[in-house]
Design a protein around this motif. Structure first.
Motif, PDB file in Angstrom:
ATOM      1  N   LEU A  97       0.807  -1.213   0.000  1.00 43.62           N
ATOM      2  CA  LEU A  97       0.000   0.000   0.000  1.00 43.62           C
ATOM      3  C   LEU A  97       0.845   1.272   0.000  1.00 43.62           C
ATOM      4  O   LEU A  97       1.755   1.431   0.805  1.00 43.62           O
ATOM      5  CB  LEU A  97      -0.931   0.019   1.216  1.00 43.62           C
ATOM      6  N   LYS A  98       0.510   2.162  -0.913  1.00 50.59           N
ATOM      7  CA  LYS A  98       1.060   3.510  -0.987  1.00 50.59           C
ATOM      8  C   LYS A  98       0.264   4.244  -2.057  1.00 50.59           C
ATOM      9  O   LYS A  98      -0.431   3.622  -2.866  1.00 50.59           O
ATOM     10  CB  LYS A  98       2.551   3.480  -1.335  1.00 50.59           C
ATOM     11  N   PRO A  99       0.340   5.571  -2.072  1.00 45.58           N
ATOM     12  CA  PRO A  99      -0.385   6.306  -3.104  1.00 45.58           C
ATOM     13  C   PRO A  99       0.006   5.822  -4.503  1.00 45.58           C
ATOM     14  O   PRO A  99       1.178   5.561  -4.776  1.00 45.58           O
ATOM     15  CB  PRO A  99       0.053   7.751  -2.870  1.00 45.58           C
TER      16      PRO A  99
ATOM     17  N   ILE B  57      -5.435   4.527  -5.101  1.00 45.99           N
ATOM     18  CA  ILE B  57      -5.522   4.989  -3.719  1.00 45.99           C
ATOM     19  C   ILE B  57      -4.667   6.236  -3.516  1.00 45.99           C
ATOM     20  O   ILE B  57      -3.632   6.421  -4.160  1.00 45.99           O
ATOM     21  CB  ILE B  57      -5.165   3.873  -2.713  1.00 45.99           C
ATOM     22  N   LYS B  58      -5.126   7.089  -2.589  1.00 41.09           N
ATOM     23  CA  LYS B  58      -4.516   8.401  -2.378  1.00 41.09           C
ATOM     24  C   LYS B  58      -4.306   8.660  -0.890  1.00 41.09           C
ATOM     25  O   LYS B  58      -4.978   8.068  -0.048  1.00 41.09           O
ATOM     26  CB  LYS B  58      -5.413   9.484  -2.983  1.00 41.09           C
ATOM     27  N   PRO B  59      -3.381   9.572  -0.561  1.00 45.43           N
ATOM     28  CA  PRO B  59      -3.156   9.900   0.850  1.00 45.43           C
ATOM     29  C   PRO B  59      -4.449  10.353   1.520  1.00 45.43           C
ATOM     30  O   PRO B  59      -5.266  11.064   0.922  1.00 45.43           O
ATOM     31  CB  PRO B  59      -2.144  11.046   0.784  1.00 45.43           C
ATOM     32  N   GLY B  60      -4.631   9.920   2.774  1.00 45.42           N
ATOM     33  CA  GLY B  60      -5.811  10.296   3.531  1.00 45.42           C
ATOM     34  C   GLY B  60      -6.924   9.275   3.499  1.00 45.42           C
ATOM     35  O   GLY B  60      -7.849   9.333   4.314  1.00 45.42           O
ATOM     36  N   MET B  61      -6.865   8.328   2.547  1.00 47.48           N
ATOM     37  CA  MET B  61      -7.897   7.295   2.488  1.00 47.48           C
ATOM     38  C   MET B  61      -7.769   6.354   3.684  1.00 47.48           C
ATOM     39  O   MET B  61      -6.662   6.014   4.108  1.00 47.48           O
ATOM     40  CB  MET B  61      -7.792   6.495   1.184  1.00 47.48           C
ATOM     41  N   THR B  62      -8.912   5.933   4.219  1.00 48.41           N
ATOM     42  CA  THR B  62      -8.933   4.970   5.312  1.00 48.41           C
ATOM     43  C   THR B  62      -9.941   3.878   4.965  1.00 48.41           C
ATOM     44  O   THR B  62     -11.069   4.167   4.572  1.00 48.41           O
ATOM     45  CB  THR B  62      -9.329   5.648   6.642  1.00 48.41           C
ATOM     46  N   PHE B  63      -9.507   2.629   5.102  1.00 48.86           N
ATOM     47  CA  PHE B  63     -10.369   1.509   4.720  1.00 48.86           C
ATOM     48  C   PHE B  63      -9.912   0.232   5.407  1.00 48.86           C
ATOM     49  O   PHE B  63      -8.836   0.180   6.007  1.00 48.86           O
ATOM     50  CB  PHE B  63     -10.392   1.323   3.197  1.00 48.86           C
ATOM     51  N   THR B  64     -10.741  -0.802   5.294  1.00 50.68           N
ATOM     52  CA  THR B  64     -10.385  -2.106   5.852  1.00 50.68           C
ATOM     53  C   THR B  64      -9.920  -3.046   4.747  1.00 50.68           C
ATOM     54  O   THR B  64     -10.363  -2.951   3.603  1.00 50.68           O
ATOM     55  CB  THR B  64     -11.570  -2.772   6.576  1.00 50.68           C
TER      56      THR B  64
ATOM     57  N   GLU C  61      -8.690  -9.046   9.756  1.00 52.84           N
ATOM     58  CA  GLU C  61      -9.051  -7.694   9.298  1.00 52.84           C
ATOM     59  C   GLU C  61      -8.221  -6.646  10.019  1.00 52.84           C
ATOM     60  O   GLU C  61      -8.035  -6.706  11.235  1.00 52.84           O
ATOM     61  CB  GLU C  61     -10.530  -7.435   9.561  1.00 52.84           C
ATOM     62  N   HIS C  62      -7.762  -5.667   9.260  1.00 49.85           N
ATOM     63  CA  HIS C  62      -7.146  -4.459   9.803  1.00 49.85           C
ATOM     64  C   HIS C  62      -7.798  -3.235   9.185  1.00 49.85           C
ATOM     65  O   HIS C  62      -8.286  -3.277   8.048  1.00 49.85           O
ATOM     66  CB  HIS C  62      -5.648  -4.417   9.489  1.00 49.85           C
ATOM     67  N   THR C  63      -7.796  -2.154   9.957  1.00 52.01           N
ATOM     68  CA  THR C  63      -8.154  -0.840   9.430  1.00 52.01           C
ATOM     69  C   THR C  63      -6.868  -0.096   9.105  1.00 52.01           C
ATOM     70  O   THR C  63      -5.960  -0.012   9.949  1.00 52.01           O
ATOM     71  CB  THR C  63      -8.995  -0.040  10.436  1.00 52.01           C
ATOM     72  N   ILE C  64      -6.812   0.448   7.898  1.00 50.55           N
ATOM     73  CA  ILE C  64      -5.581   1.014   7.328  1.00 50.55           C
ATOM     74  C   ILE C  64      -5.798   2.476   6.952  1.00 50.55           C
ATOM     75  O   ILE C  64      -6.883   2.854   6.501  1.00 50.55           O
ATOM     76  CB  ILE C  64      -5.204   0.264   6.027  1.00 50.55           C
ATOM     77  N   GLY C  65      -4.755   3.279   7.085  1.00 49.36           N
ATOM     78  CA  GLY C  65      -4.760   4.634   6.539  1.00 49.36           C
ATOM     79  C   GLY C  65      -3.616   4.795   5.542  1.00 49.36           C
ATOM     80  O   GLY C  65      -2.523   4.259   5.759  1.00 49.36           O
TER      81      GLY C  65
END
Length: 258
Positions: free
Chosen positions: A136-138, A191-198, A231-235
């Motif tokens: 994961l990264k922008p 995906i972009k900076p600031g997004m939060t999802f599982t 499951e994890h919640t990611i930013g």
């Protein structure tokens, strides 16, 4: 990241940490003889006593504060008087709300002595999730996440559930985008900076087909094969990612040292 994203991340850390602390706390209770109802009660009290609220409680009519999914239950298992038996595998899915923000996480637990096949399924599910998180990264696309999970799981001889997916999460429990756990590279939303999802892959020992029981919630494998989920919640940060729901005790996958 923008200032409002930084503030969001601060609150997501609080919610995520309480959710993961709840799973850390309940670990010592997961033994033959306890009911899933008792697990629900203990976790509800812990979240409340630590300044949070259990998001699943009364969400769309759900009457418990967490989900307990046993053996061939894929997800959304409802806590009950079901007693845990030696050899069971169990997913506990917690979502804590702190200051209006959500921390959503789940882990697998082994009850007593479980089969080698069950252990292999659990390990493959955890590693698939982590493989997806590590890329994961922008600029990465959602299809890349699905590809990482699907390709790893299928090499192990298991299958990825199609009917349920990860999701955006913040001060709303479920919001766009959907995070599919199967897919093709270079496809889907960037995906972009600031997004939060599982990211929360559900992996079956048999075929990926599922059905929902008459209670309207409990999803099970059609072929009654075992199922596992983490499951994890990611930013998403400016140059990578942050996991909001990491265990303070290092409880990543069973066996947990407690």
């Amino acid at each position: 990241m923008k200032d409002n994203d930084l503030k969001k991340f601060q609150k997501m850390r609080l919610a995520g940490n309480l959710a993961s602390k709840t799973l850390d706390m309940i670990t010592g209770y997961i033994k033959p003889g306890i009911t899933t109802e008792k697990i629900d009660q203990i976790c509800y009290e812990f979240i409340k006593d630590n300044g949070g609220y259990s998001a699943p409680l009364y969400y769309r009519g759900f009457k418990k504060s967490l989900c307990t999914s046993l053996n061939h239950v894929v997800c959304h298992g409802i806590p009950s008087e079901r007693i845990l038996d030696d050899g069971d595998i169990l997913n506990i899915d917690i979502t804590a709300i702190v200051e209006d923000y959500h921390g959503d996480t789940s882990r697998m637990f082994c009850v007593g002595n479980v089969s080698v096949k069950a252990k292999n399924l659990i390990n493959a599910t955890y590693e698939a999730m982590m493989n997806a998180i590590k890329i994961l990264k922008p600029g990465v696309r959602l299809g890349d996440i699905g590809y990482e999970i699907q390709s790893y799981v299928e090499k192990k001889g298991f299958s990825v559930v199609r009917d349920f997916c990860g999701h955006g999460v913040s001060n709303v429990f479920h919001e766009p985008p959907n995070i599919l756990h199967y897919g093709k590279k270079n496809n889907g939303l960037e995906i972009k900076p600031g997004m939060t999802f599982t990211i929360e892959p559900m992996v079956n020992a048999g075929k990926y087909d599922v059905k929902v029981l008459n209670d309207g919630w409990t999803a099970v494998t059609k072929d009654k094969s075992l199922s596992a989920q983490f499951e994890h919640t990611i930013g998403i940060t400016d140059n990578g990612y942050e996991i909001f729901t990491e265990s303070d005790k290092g409880y990543n996958k069973p066996p947990y040292n407690n």
